[in-house]
Design a protein around this motif. Structure first.
Motif, mmCIF file in Angstrom:
data_model
loop_
_atom_site.group_PDB
_atom_site.id
_atom_site.type_symbol
_atom_site.label_atom_id
_atom_site.label_comp_id
_atom_site.label_asym_id
_atom_site.label_seq_id
_atom_site.Cartn_x
_atom_site.Cartn_y
_atom_site.Cartn_z
ATOM 1 N N ALA A 71 -89.515 -108.879 -37.741
ATOM 2 C CA ALA A 71 -88.815 -108.775 -36.466
ATOM 3 C C ALA A 71 -89.242 -109.889 -35.515
ATOM 4 O O ALA A 71 -88.414 -110.514 -34.847
ATOM 5 N N VAL A 72 -90.528 -110.152 -35.464
ATOM 6 C CA VAL A 72 -91.037 -111.241 -34.620
ATOM 7 C C VAL A 72 -90.464 -112.574 -35.092
ATOM 8 O O VAL A 72 -90.022 -113.408 -34.279
ATOM 9 N N ARG A 73 -90.442 -112.757 -36.401
ATOM 10 C CA ARG A 73 -89.919 -114.013 -36.952
ATOM 11 C C ARG A 73 -88.443 -114.194 -36.628
ATOM 12 O O ARG A 73 -87.984 -115.311 -36.342
ATOM 13 N N ALA A 74 -87.673 -113.106 -36.644
ATOM 14 C CA ALA A 74 -86.248 -113.192 -36.316
ATOM 15 C C ALA A 74 -86.037 -113.628 -34.869
ATOM 16 O O ALA A 74 -85.175 -114.463 -34.575
ATOM 17 N N ASP A 76 -88.282 -115.256 -32.987
ATOM 18 C CA ASP A 76 -88.775 -116.632 -32.881
ATOM 19 C C ASP A 76 -87.757 -117.624 -33.435
ATOM 20 O O ASP A 76 -87.548 -118.708 -32.859
ATOM 21 N N PHE A 77 -87.115 -117.273 -34.545
ATOM 22 C CA PHE A 77 -86.089 -118.145 -35.131
ATOM 23 C C PHE A 77 -84.922 -118.320 -34.161
ATOM 24 O O PHE A 77 -84.397 -119.434 -33.996
ATOM 25 N N GLY A 83 -82.790 -121.917 -28.251
ATOM 26 C CA GLY A 83 -83.491 -122.147 -26.996
ATOM 27 C C GLY A 83 -83.841 -120.929 -26.186
ATOM 28 O O GLY A 83 -84.675 -120.997 -25.277
ATOM 29 N N ARG A 84 -83.233 -119.797 -26.492
ATOM 30 C CA ARG A 84 -83.510 -118.587 -25.732
ATOM 31 C C ARG A 84 -82.874 -117.386 -26.447
ATOM 32 O O ARG A 84 -82.174 -117.558 -27.446
ATOM 33 N N LEU A 85 -83.106 -116.202 -25.900
ATOM 34 C CA LEU A 85 -82.466 -114.977 -26.383
ATOM 35 C C LEU A 85 -81.879 -114.262 -25.171
ATOM 36 O O LEU A 85 -82.616 -113.814 -24.298
ATOM 37 N N ARG A 125 -89.684 -104.977 -28.995
ATOM 38 C CA ARG A 125 -90.864 -105.561 -28.336
ATOM 39 C C ARG A 125 -90.800 -107.085 -28.284
ATOM 40 O O ARG A 125 -90.921 -107.671 -27.193
ATOM 41 N N PRO A 126 -90.595 -107.797 -29.396
ATOM 42 C CA PRO A 126 -90.477 -109.252 -29.276
ATOM 43 C C PRO A 126 -89.212 -109.696 -28.540
ATOM 44 O O PRO A 126 -89.207 -110.752 -27.893
ATOM 45 N N GLU A 127 -88.147 -108.904 -28.611
ATOM 46 C CA GLU A 127 -86.938 -109.239 -27.854
ATOM 47 C C GLU A 127 -87.224 -109.224 -26.358
ATOM 48 O O GLU A 127 -86.842 -110.160 -25.626
ATOM 49 N N ILE A 128 -87.893 -108.173 -25.899
ATOM 50 C CA ILE A 128 -88.236 -108.090 -24.477
ATOM 51 C C ILE A 128 -89.144 -109.244 -24.083
ATOM 52 O O ILE A 128 -88.942 -109.871 -23.026
ATOM 53 N N ALA A 129 -90.135 -109.547 -24.903
ATOM 54 C CA ALA A 129 -91.044 -110.648 -24.589
ATOM 55 C C ALA A 129 -90.279 -111.963 -24.440
ATOM 56 O O ALA A 129 -90.534 -112.747 -23.515
ATOM 57 N N ALA A 130 -89.337 -112.218 -25.348
ATOM 58 C CA ALA A 130 -88.547 -113.451 -25.276
ATOM 59 C C ALA A 130 -87.670 -113.474 -24.035
ATOM 60 O O ALA A 130 -87.512 -114.522 -23.389
#
Length: 253
Positions: A71-74, A76-77, A83-85, A125-130
């Protein structure tokens, strides 16, 4: 192409079939740059080629949402590619067996909870962080009418989809002041590989469910995807923590 999601970068999980694949097409048609995440790379590649041929921008990443690192890798990719999410549709899920609760095995419960709940947890969690790093965004989780009402002989699925509703509301409350909206869709019976399997193993089930649905039919996956697109768009900036039934009136009964 429309402009509902014009210029937005959106990650879609469970994008290789059903509602996820429909979301890829709908979001792309609405102007989004989409990243498709799922386990089946052959299908992702085909779908990305289809979207590009239609004039869209799309990329894919192989991802098992039950694995936190995937999930984190997705995410980050997505950020490294575009450039962003701006938006995420956490759609990956499984149906499990239609079995009375007292006969349901722990393996079924674990599989359903792992994908449908931990999978959303791993992704959000990684989506919110991004999104926090780039000024906000919008997330839509795919729950179900089973997250709002009970359906017989589907206790693990019902528990999982209720958990998705709770997680949606908790995240919406926590991040509303930081520019992130979190909502959910709650589809009724929708044509997909999961429902085809359920209907195939349970003759008469589709007819029974449709008889309880005022519109009297099974939804097409594009109908759910269109609702998710609206929730991800800027057309509803004051909407967060909402679970939107897309169910032909099922829960009104």
């Amino acid at each position: 192409m429309s402009d509902l999601l014009s210029g937005k970068v959106v990650l879609i999980t469970g994008a290789s079939s059903g509602i996820g694949a429909a979301a890829a097409r709908v979001f792309s048609q609405e102007g989004a740059r989409v990243v498709l995440a799922a386990r089946r790379e052959d299908r992702l590649t085909e779908l990305v080629d289809e979207l590009k041929a239609a004039g869209g921008e799309a990329a894919h990443v192989v991802c098992d949402v039950t694995v936190a690192a995937d999930a984190v890798r997705a995410v980050d990719f997505t950020v490294s590619t575009y450039g962003r999410l701006d938006g995420a549709f956490n759609n990956a899920g499984v149906g499990g067996d239609r079995t009375p609760l007292h006969l349901m095995g722990d393996d079924v419960y674990d599989a359903v909870m792992d994908t449908n709940v931990r999978g959303v947890w791993n992704c959000i969690r990684p989506e919110i962080a991004a999104m926090l790093a780039h000024g906000g965004g919008a997330i839509v989780n795919n729950s179900s009418v089973g997250g709002l009402v009970a359906i017989p002989a589907a206790s693990a699925y019902i528990a999982a989809k209720h958990a998705v509703v709770g997680l949606t509301r908790a995240a919406a409350d926590e991040y509303a002041g930081q520019g992130i909206r979190v909502n959910a869709v709650a589809p009724g019976t929708t044509r997909s590989e999961i429902t085809a399997d359920w209907f195939g193993r349970n003759p008469g089930l589709e007819e029974m469910v449709n008889s309880r649905t005022p519109q009297g039919r099974t939804a097409e996956p594009e109908e759910i995807a269109s609702a998710a697109a609206w929730l991800l768009s800027d057309r509803c900036p004051f909407l967060t923590g909402t679970v939107l039934p897309v169910d032909g009136g099922f829960i009104n009964q």
